[in-house]
Design an enzyme around this catalytic site. Structure first.
Site, short mmCIF file in Angstrom:
data_model
loop_
_atom_site.label_atom_id
_atom_site.label_comp_id
_atom_site.label_asym_id
_atom_site.label_seq_id
_atom_site.Cartn_x
_atom_site.Cartn_y
_atom_site.Cartn_z
N ASP A 137 3.50 15.07 -4.32
CA ASP A 137 4.54 14.84 -3.32
C ASP A 137 5.59 15.96 -3.40
O ASP A 137 5.60 16.73 -4.36
CB ASP A 137 5.21 13.46 -3.55
CG ASP A 137 5.88 13.37 -4.92
OD1 ASP A 137 5.48 12.53 -5.73
OD2 ASP A 137 6.79 14.18 -5.18
N CYS A 178 -8.81 32.97 8.19
CA CYS A 178 -10.16 33.54 8.39
C CYS A 178 -10.92 32.86 9.52
O CYS A 178 -12.05 33.24 9.83
CB CYS A 178 -10.95 33.41 7.08
SG CYS A 178 -11.48 31.72 6.71
N GLY A 226 6.78 9.77 -17.14
CA GLY A 226 6.09 8.93 -16.14
C GLY A 226 4.66 9.34 -15.85
O GLY A 226 4.25 9.44 -14.71
N THR A 227 3.90 9.57 -16.93
CA THR A 227 2.48 9.85 -16.72
C THR A 227 1.65 9.03 -17.71
O THR A 227 2.05 8.83 -18.84
CB THR A 227 2.15 11.36 -16.86
OG1 THR A 227 0.73 11.54 -16.71
CG2 THR A 227 2.61 11.94 -18.17
N SER A 228 0.49 8.59 -17.21
CA SER A 228 -0.35 7.71 -18.05
C SER A 228 -1.09 8.51 -19.11
O SER A 228 -1.69 7.95 -20.01
CB SER A 228 -1.36 6.98 -17.17
OG SER A 228 -2.19 7.95 -16.49
N HIS A 287 -1.33 20.09 -9.94
CA HIS A 287 -2.46 19.54 -9.18
C HIS A 287 -2.32 19.81 -7.69
O HIS A 287 -2.88 19.09 -6.86
CB HIS A 287 -2.57 18.02 -9.42
CG HIS A 287 -2.96 17.68 -10.81
ND1 HIS A 287 -2.76 16.43 -11.35
CD2 HIS A 287 -3.50 18.42 -11.81
CE1 HIS A 287 -3.18 16.42 -12.60
NE2 HIS A 287 -3.63 17.62 -12.91
N GLN A 305 2.49 16.79 -12.08
CA GLN A 305 1.11 16.46 -11.68
C GLN A 305 1.13 15.86 -10.27
O GLN A 305 0.09 15.63 -9.69
CB GLN A 305 0.50 15.44 -12.64
CG GLN A 305 0.36 15.92 -14.07
CD GLN A 305 -0.11 14.80 -14.96
OE1 GLN A 305 -1.32 14.53 -15.10
NE2 GLN A 305 0.83 14.08 -15.55
N ASN A 306 2.35 15.60 -9.78
CA ASN A 306 2.47 14.92 -8.50
C ASN A 306 2.22 15.89 -7.35
O ASN A 306 2.49 17.09 -7.46
CB ASN A 306 3.87 14.29 -8.36
CG ASN A 306 4.14 13.27 -9.45
OD1 ASN A 306 3.20 12.72 -10.04
ND2 ASN A 306 5.40 13.07 -9.79
N CYS A 346 -11.74 31.19 2.43
CA CYS A 346 -10.99 32.42 2.04
C CYS A 346 -9.97 32.15 0.94
O CYS A 346 -9.31 33.06 0.46
CB CYS A 346 -10.29 33.00 3.28
SG CYS A 346 -8.94 31.99 3.91
#
Ligand code: BV8
Length: 257
Positions: free
Chosen positions: A106, A151, A189-191, A121, A103-104, A132
Site C-alpha cells: 500500500d 514497449c 507488524g509482520t508475522s 515486495h 513488505q506492504n 520490457c
C-alpha cells in the site's frame, strides 16, 4: 517496556536505524492483514494465487485477485502512527539515517509524506511490464489487453508491480549491507511468515533488535533482544521517542567534544 538505549553500540559517525514493516503497520488504517482472522488470504493459499507460477499458468485468476485487492476501501491515510514514523526519520536526519523497508504494497507511508519508504515486495500503485521490465504508474484495473506504454506489449504483459511468491524481492543487493550497519533493527507488524524478509533479523548485527506485534509469541524469534506486544500505534511511538532522545543526546555530546 522500557528499552535501555544507553546500551546502544554506535560504530559509525552516523548511526543507521533499520525498520522492517508488515501488514500490522497498516492494519489500524483499515487495510486488512494477510494472515489474520479477517485477513486477505484467509481462504486462499497465496502460493496458488500470488505466485509466479500462477501468473504464468492462470494470469486471469491472478489479475482477478489483484482487482479485488484494488477495489478494497481506501485506507485512512493520516493515522498518527504513520505520521510519527515519518516525523521520527525527518527529525533525526541531521545525525542519523532511518531506512524503512516495508513488505506492504500500500502507499500509506507516501500519503503521509514519507516518500523514502522502500517497497521490498513492490507496490500496488505501479505496474510492471513482463516483457520490457519497465515500471510505470498503474492505470485503472488489470486487464488482459492493457498495453505497455514503453514497449507496446499486451496480453497480460502489464501486471501489478508486486513481488509474487517465487519472484525476487526488490533491494536485496543493498539490504544485507544496511542490516549489518544498523545499530537498531525494528520489525513492526509482520508475522515473519515470508522470506527472505523473515530472515532479516538473522542478518543484522544491531545490538538492539525489537519485534513489535499485536499478539504475543506468534513466531518468537530468539534473535530479537526485545518483543513488545500490543497495537503498534501504542507500542511504537514511545520507543521511537526514547531512541530519538538517546541519539540526539549522543549527537550533542559528540558536538561538544
Ligand atoms: C523469493 C505479494 C527468491 C502479493 C507477497 C527462504 C529464503 C528465501 C525465500 C524463501 C525461503 N523459504 C521460502 C521461500 C519462498 C517464499 C516464502 O517466503 N514462502 C513462505 C510462504 C514460506 N518467498 C518468496 O517466494 C519470495 N521470493 O524467495 O525469491 C529468493 C531466494 C533466495 C533469497 C532471496 C530470494 C517472495 C516473497 C514475496 C511474496 N509476496 N505478496 C500481495 O502482496 O498482494 S507476500 C505477502 O506476505 C505480502 O507481501 C506481505 O507483505 C507479506 C508478509 O505478510 P505480513 O506483512 O507479515 O502480514 P501478515 O498478515 O502475515 O501478518 C501481519 C502481522 O501483523 C501479524 O503478526 C499480526 O499479529 C500483526 N498485527 C496486526 N495488527 C497489528 C499487528 N502488529 C502490531 N500492531 C497492529 N495493530
Amino acid at each position: 517496556m522500557n528499552i535501555d538505549f544507553g546500551r546502544l553500540i554506535i560504530n559509525d559517525s552516523r548511526p543507521l536505524v533499520f525498520i522492517l514493516s508488515g501488514a500490522g503497520l497498516s492494519a489500524e488504517s483499515g487495510i486488512p492483514t494477510f494472515r489474520g482472522k479477517d485477513g486477505l488470504w484467509k481462504n486462499l493459499y497465496p502460493s496458488e494465487i500470488a505466485s509466479d507460477t500462477a501468473l504464468k499458468e492462470r494470469p486471469e485468476d491472478v489479475f482477478e485477485f489483484t482487482t479485488s485487492e484494488s477495489e478494497r476501501p481506501p485506507p485512512v491515510c493520516q493515522t498518527p502512527l504513520i505520521l510519527q514514523l515519518h516525523n521520527f526519520s525527518s527529525r533525526l536526519k541531521n545525525y542519523c539515517d532511518v531506512v524503512h523497508v516495508t513488505q506492504n504494497v500500500d502507499n500509506l507511508n507516501e500519503l503521509a509524506g514519507s516518500p523514502s519508504v522502500f517497497h521490498l515486495h513492490g507496490d500496488f500503485q505501479s505496474s510492471l511490464c513482463s516483457r520490457c521490465k519497465n515500471t510505470f504508474p498503474r492505470l485503472g484495473l488489470y486487464k488482459k489487453d492493457n498495453v505497455c506504454p514503453v514497449c507496446g506489449a499486451s496480453d497480460y504483459s502489464v501486471r501489478p508491480n508486486v513481488v509474487l511468491f517465487g519472484e525476487m524481492p526488490y533491494g536485496l543487493d543493498w539490504i544485507t549491507s544496511y542490516l549489518k550497519k544498523a545499530c537498531v533493527f525494528m520489525s513492526v507488524g509482520t508475522s515473519g511468515a515470508v522470506y527472505p524478509a523473515a530472515n532479516f533479523v538473522l542478518d543484522t548485527e544491531a545490538a538492539i533488535r525489537i519485534n513489535f506485534d499485536i499478539e504475543t509469541g506468534k513466531r518468537k524469534n530468539a534473535r530479537f533482544t526485545h518483543e513488545i506486544t500490543g497495537p503498534c500505534s501504542q507500542t511504537l511511538p514511545p520507543v521511537l521517542e526514547a531512541l530519538k532522545e538517546e541519539l540526539s543526546s549522543r549527537f550533542e555530546d559528540q558536538k561538544n567534544k
